[in-house]
Write a protein that holds these residues in place. Sequence first.
Motif, mmCIF file in Angstrom:
data_model
loop_
_atom_site.group_PDB
_atom_site.id
_atom_site.type_symbol
_atom_site.label_atom_id
_atom_site.label_comp_id
_atom_site.label_asym_id
_atom_site.label_seq_id
_atom_site.Cartn_x
_atom_site.Cartn_y
_atom_site.Cartn_z
ATOM 1 N N GLY A 200 41.659 33.952 33.888
ATOM 2 C CA GLY A 200 41.992 34.800 35.041
ATOM 3 C C GLY A 200 41.437 36.192 34.824
ATOM 4 N N ILE A 201 42.071 37.168 35.408
ATOM 5 C CA ILE A 201 41.557 38.542 35.367
ATOM 6 C C ILE A 201 41.725 39.195 34.003
ATOM 7 C CG2 ILE A 201 43.767 39.430 36.254
ATOM 8 C CD1 ILE A 201 40.365 40.941 37.107
ATOM 9 N N HIS A 202 42.735 38.748 33.239
ATOM 10 C CA HIS A 202 43.007 39.407 31.969
ATOM 11 C C HIS A 202 41.858 39.247 30.971
ATOM 12 C CE1 HIS A 202 47.367 39.317 33.236
ATOM 13 N NE2 HIS A 202 47.150 40.578 32.890
ATOM 14 N N LEU A 280 49.031 49.181 35.887
ATOM 15 C CA LEU A 280 48.717 48.233 36.967
ATOM 16 C C LEU A 280 49.895 48.169 37.939
ATOM 17 C CD1 LEU A 280 47.012 45.440 34.848
ATOM 18 C CD2 LEU A 280 45.935 46.710 36.729
ATOM 19 N N GLU A 281 49.639 48.572 39.160
ATOM 20 C CA GLU A 281 50.685 48.528 40.191
ATOM 21 C C GLU A 281 50.641 47.172 40.896
ATOM 22 O OE1 GLU A 281 52.384 51.699 41.258
ATOM 23 O OE2 GLU A 281 51.619 52.404 39.345
ATOM 24 N N GLU A 282 49.444 46.590 40.925
ATOM 25 C CA GLU A 282 49.276 45.310 41.598
ATOM 26 C C GLU A 282 48.118 44.569 40.928
ATOM 27 O OE1 GLU A 282 48.712 45.786 45.797
ATOM 28 O OE2 GLU A 282 48.568 43.637 46.166
ATOM 29 N N LEU A 283 48.286 43.254 40.724
ATOM 30 C CA LEU A 283 47.206 42.473 40.113
ATOM 31 C C LEU A 283 47.399 40.995 40.467
ATOM 32 C CD1 LEU A 283 44.741 42.709 38.173
ATOM 33 C CD2 LEU A 283 46.296 42.059 36.322
ATOM 34 N N GLY A 284 46.362 40.398 40.998
ATOM 35 C CA GLY A 284 46.433 38.965 41.324
ATOM 36 C C GLY A 284 46.375 38.130 40.056
ATOM 37 N N LEU A 285 47.399 37.311 39.856
ATOM 38 C CA LEU A 285 47.463 36.464 38.660
ATOM 39 C C LEU A 285 47.335 35.003 39.063
ATOM 40 C CD1 LEU A 285 50.458 38.223 36.840
ATOM 41 C CD2 LEU A 285 48.017 38.517 36.365
ATOM 42 N N VAL A 292 43.893 44.279 43.368
ATOM 43 C CA VAL A 292 44.159 45.055 42.154
ATOM 44 C C VAL A 292 44.427 46.500 42.539
ATOM 45 C CG1 VAL A 292 41.680 45.495 41.791
ATOM 46 C CG2 VAL A 292 43.267 45.716 39.880
ATOM 47 N N GLU A 293 45.373 47.119 41.818
ATOM 48 C CA GLU A 293 45.640 48.547 42.039
ATOM 49 C C GLU A 293 46.174 49.114 40.737
ATOM 50 O OE1 GLU A 293 47.492 49.964 45.788
ATOM 51 O OE2 GLU A 293 48.994 50.872 44.462
ATOM 52 N N LEU A 323 34.239 43.692 40.877
ATOM 53 C CA LEU A 323 35.395 44.559 41.153
ATOM 54 C C LEU A 323 35.019 45.521 42.270
ATOM 55 C CD1 LEU A 323 38.211 44.939 39.831
ATOM 56 C CD2 LEU A 323 37.157 46.608 38.306
ATOM 57 N N THR A 324 35.787 45.511 43.338
ATOM 58 C CA THR A 324 35.524 46.414 44.463
ATOM 59 C C THR A 324 36.709 47.362 44.601
ATOM 60 O OG1 THR A 324 34.296 44.663 45.576
ATOM 61 C CG2 THR A 324 35.007 46.544 46.927
ATOM 62 N N LEU A 325 36.450 48.660 44.434
ATOM 63 C CA LEU A 325 37.550 49.633 44.377
ATOM 64 C C LEU A 325 37.271 50.858 45.238
ATOM 65 C CD1 LEU A 325 38.163 49.707 40.508
ATOM 66 C CD2 LEU A 325 39.622 48.583 42.201
ATOM 67 N N THR A 326 38.346 51.427 45.749
ATOM 68 C CA THR A 326 38.283 52.784 46.310
ATOM 69 C C THR A 326 39.179 53.655 45.443
ATOM 70 O OG1 THR A 326 40.164 52.402 47.775
ATOM 71 C CG2 THR A 326 37.971 51.970 48.685
ATOM 72 N N GLY A 327 38.899 54.944 45.433
ATOM 73 C CA GLY A 327 39.688 55.838 44.573
ATOM 74 C C GLY A 327 40.232 57.042 45.318
ATOM 75 N N GLU A 328 41.415 57.523 44.883
ATOM 76 C CA GLU A 328 42.018 58.741 45.453
ATOM 77 C C GLU A 328 42.478 59.617 44.299
ATOM 78 O OE1 GLU A 328 45.417 57.845 47.854
ATOM 79 O OE2 GLU A 328 44.450 56.100 48.734
#
Lengths: 343, 924
Positions: A200-202, A280-285, A292-293, A323-328
């Motif tokens: 998986g992602i880990h 990690l606030e959110e992660l698909g397992l 992901v967040e 990995l597709t991300l936006t940042g703030e």
Amino acid sequence: MKKLKYILSLALLLAFTACDKRNDNVVTPNVGDAFPQIIKLADEGDGELEDEDKFSFKIDLADRVDPSGESLEGKIIPLKKTVKVNFEVGDIKGFSKLSDYIKDAKAFYEIDDCTTSEDANISLNLVFDANTGKGSVDFPAGVEEIEVEFETNDALFDDDVLNTTDRSLEVKLTGLANAESDVTVNTANTFKYEVLDDEGIHGEYELDVNNAAEFNKFIALFGLINEDVKGLKASDVDEITIEFAYDEFKAVIKLKETEMVTECGETEEKNKEIEIEGGLEELGLKTLSGDVEFADDIEQEDGTEAEFKYSGSFEISGKELVLTLTGEYNDDEIEEITLTFSK
Amino acid sequence: MLFAQRPPALPTFVQINKKGILMTFKQLLIFFLLMCGSGMAMAQQGIIKGKITGQDNEQLAGATVLVNGTTNSTAADLNGNYQFYVAPGSRSLTVRYLGYRDTVINVTITAGQLTVLNVTMKSRQSALKDVVITGYTEGQAKALNQQKNADNIKNIIAADQIGKFPDPNAAEALQRVPGVTIERDQGEGRYVSVRGLAPQFTNTSVNGEQIPSPEADVRYVALDAIPSDQLASIEVTKALTPDMDGDAIGGSINLITRSAQSNIPAISGTLGGGYNNLMRKGNMQGQLQYGQRFGKNQKFGLLLNSNYYQNNLGSDGIERAINDNELELRDYELTRTRLGLSSSLDYRFNNHHEVYFRTLYSRFSDREWRRRYVFKPEDEEIEKLTKDRYESQSVLSLNAGAKHTFKSFLLDYEAQYSYAEQNTPYDNEAAFISGNASTLNYTDTRYPSISTDQDYTNNSQYQFDELGMGSTIAKDKNLTAKMNFTIPYKINSSNGIIKFGAKVRSKNKNYSINQNTYENLGGVPNLDQFVGSPVKNQFMGGRYQMGNPLDVSSLIRYFNANPSQFELQIADKAADEALESFKASEDVLATYLMGRQQIKKLMILGGVRYERTKVSYDSKDVVIAANGDLEAIRPISGSNVYDFVLPQLHFKYDLSKLTNLRAAITYSYARPNFSEIIPSQEINREDRVATIGNANLQPVKALNYDLMAEHYFGSVGIASAGLFYKKLDNFIYRRTVFNSPYPTTGTVIIPRIDITQSQNGNDADVMGAEIAFQRRLSFISFLKDFSLYLNYTYTHSKARIQSRNASETNANATEEIRLPGQASHVGNTLLAYEGRKFSARLSVNFNGSYLSELGGTKDEDIFIKNRVQLDATAGYAINRKFRLFVEALNLTNQPLQAYQGTPNQYIQREFYSYWLRMGLKFNL
């Protein structure tokens, strides 16, 4: 007349005694010095990849008011007398027998950054039965935290498939032996150890720093929150890795520039590194694609803290992670950036 | 005429510099020597001393004794005792007392000798066979006689009057006085405001000496702690004389305890019980008083008084936080007790010398359970909380003193020890939270509607949030000593007195707090494991459901049994305890000189008082770091010294023997509250806001003008009208300095932070008019057994403060506000029936709306809505010794209502229902 005086005086006395009824049903709380020392699990959980051959949990003490007043947030006041802490490993998932997974156990504490009690041949009298999951360990006087480490069967879960069920176990503290009334243990909390699936992602991934496009996108994405990263050129960088660990995202930029590092008396030349971490606030397992967040706070020049947050999605294909991300961060935002990593 | 030749100067009322003080002292010294000279010249007068009583041996307080053909007169004190210096020879005296026939007595006075003259007067109303004289009329007569003959503007309530209104404490008794408003707590009066000025502008004394406040952060005394049964009378002085403490702008309240009167044992008391309709619980009260004089010449007097009152009460309330869109349901249950013990011992060595020792101990306890729901739609949460708190306020006052009558002067001196304490041994509150979304609807602003996703009374959905357990103790101790000399003199045919004296007072006040707040370390069950039983059948008339409440004691039992599941919030504890605790000391030195001169029908009283106050404080700074962590706690100290010279001038002109015109120009001041001057600071770098105390804060200064006309009715009654104007300087207000460097002096640690601090600087004006009427309607034949009591006060005020719209660019902008606590309209109405055995009274008290709290903007100002309370009492005299009574309070269930911005935007509505008391009063 006299009788009347006596009757009236008695009535008044009775009335005064009623003063005490105001404190009915009052329970005096055991606070201050009457509040006991609390032995507890230091963490709620941890996780390692499925081929890891050990895991550990820590036991510590709840903070108390610093009698000297120096530490306003409180601090651990070590025990004055050693107590024996009983614990139990159970609630196993993804396997049938605890003894199939746990092969051995040891316990120790840190004496300093380079020395443990094990190095000093101090025994914590750890007793652990892998068949029942029950064990006990000494929490010595004068110690702030102890660690119990289990040696595990690294082959039990090491497969090549994406697992869709939990593989975990839980540790609970179950009680104290030879403890006085001023020490107690939290038996309600659990430490959950999870086996992380490297299908998986880990796991750890690497960015191709020689791919100028990928490198520039990485710099643009994480340069948002780190001025050192913002100014990097590909020629400065030796390696870029990211890791999705238990509840944590970590990016390490290993620079070509080196420095001499002294640790525990030994000095060696090491590459300089820039680390970026976020919870990690959110992660698909248990999936090959998902959301992901991750986020964290960064201290500003004036001492305040500002939060950064990256959110988006991931997709795994074989050994490749997209990995597709936006940042703030503060008032700045980075629009969607897609990066490709390989395992 | 001394005052005509040397009118007392009215220097500008300021805190003077050293040079100014010296010059003033020089003037005072000359004045003093002149006065002493005059007094010595009068050394060859005789002294008349005695007691004035009625036919039933009741002391006639306030009766006047006049030497016919002269301006020489005096008034009897609270116990009917009088004394004055009279020129030798055969004299004719007239004794006057409202409701009694004038009594003329001839007496021969010998120079340098004391003549004892006790007078028994006959009631005027005994001639009116159909008119019944009752205790109420007697009380009214005592009060009005004292008021009539007072040198300055004051109102007096006699014990007999207090007993006739259903007022259990001193605050509620005071609400019957013109110009007095009270702030209530749970329906019971607590703080007193005089003439539209907040409670801190009024000082409170017991037997003429100030008592400390049991509360930590203020100076004013919560008068619900003083049982009215302990009092012989209450005086509200609205214009100060130089022999009074100068720190009272609104007024000065003096609570006078009782003393023994005769050698016949006087035993009186009350036994009673009652009922609170909201709580459906009883209340009980008892009082027992014994007084007697002993010895051959009744030299030794002893009076012991005790009372106890237990009241079970409660309230149903709604509170709204408009800005946060939150609504609270508040269910209060309280048990309050009032214990009063007092004694008075006096010994009269002879007619010239006496000593006394008076004690008063009062203890008010308040056990409170507050059960709440807090609906937070924005957070999609509902909180359920219960608070269980016990608080006791104790006041101890010990006064020892002596009075001496010498041939040419009077001397009295007194030492006082007083101690006040507010002890809160436990203040426990627990909170549970449910993630239950709610919607609030304010279409009906009086009763907002609440809808929730799930049944909010279901306790199983509430998770433990925190358990706070604290205790506090505030102590305030005064040591006072004072001395007064009174020297009579006569210039031509005009009599007068010179009075001078000094006082020192040392005050020590401190406050300490212990706070422990615990959160969930893991394992604390949900609320359904800690429920108690509902305490009321319904809440707010059944409009809202409260379900089964959280039982805090049950949770604390669980806490004690399972401490390992609770985590102490250590930084919060350190910050809370450091920020609020303090130690303060305050030393006051005062001296005064005054003269009173009777010139035919005009009485002039003038003089000057000087007061120096030296204060010092120790507290702590709390600094919250930029990341929100507790960064530092640092000890801090502050001190201040201020001086006041307070000239006072009073005129009283007797238009007739029953009509007075009064005028007064007085200067006074009010010290800041402790909470404003303690130099503790809370520096929150995370939010960039700081709240800091101001040890250099100066007292508020006031120039007061008073005008009063009063006509007394011979059959006992009064019609009066008055005007007052007060100009306040250095008015204290909270000011925010935006983007200030911190600290404001010295090395800057924080370059930009918003600092809020109480500061001086602005003027304020208060003006008003008061009218009062009370008399028996005996001039209307069919209403001859009825009495009417009316008073009304109009007050207007304005003050300038920093504009709430001020910002960095216009920080000096100001705006005009009405003074907090000032109600425009205040009044009382009482209709009383007094038959031979049966009496009844219906009283209405009106408190107009007032600004309670200044908000961040004008729209956020909080007002208390006007309130009308209707009370009724009735009594039946079984015989001369026993009397049954019944009292009913708040018959119309008037709520306490607060609104924000506009009058229909309620933010608080609290209902108490009515309660009753009944019982037996006896006087053996």
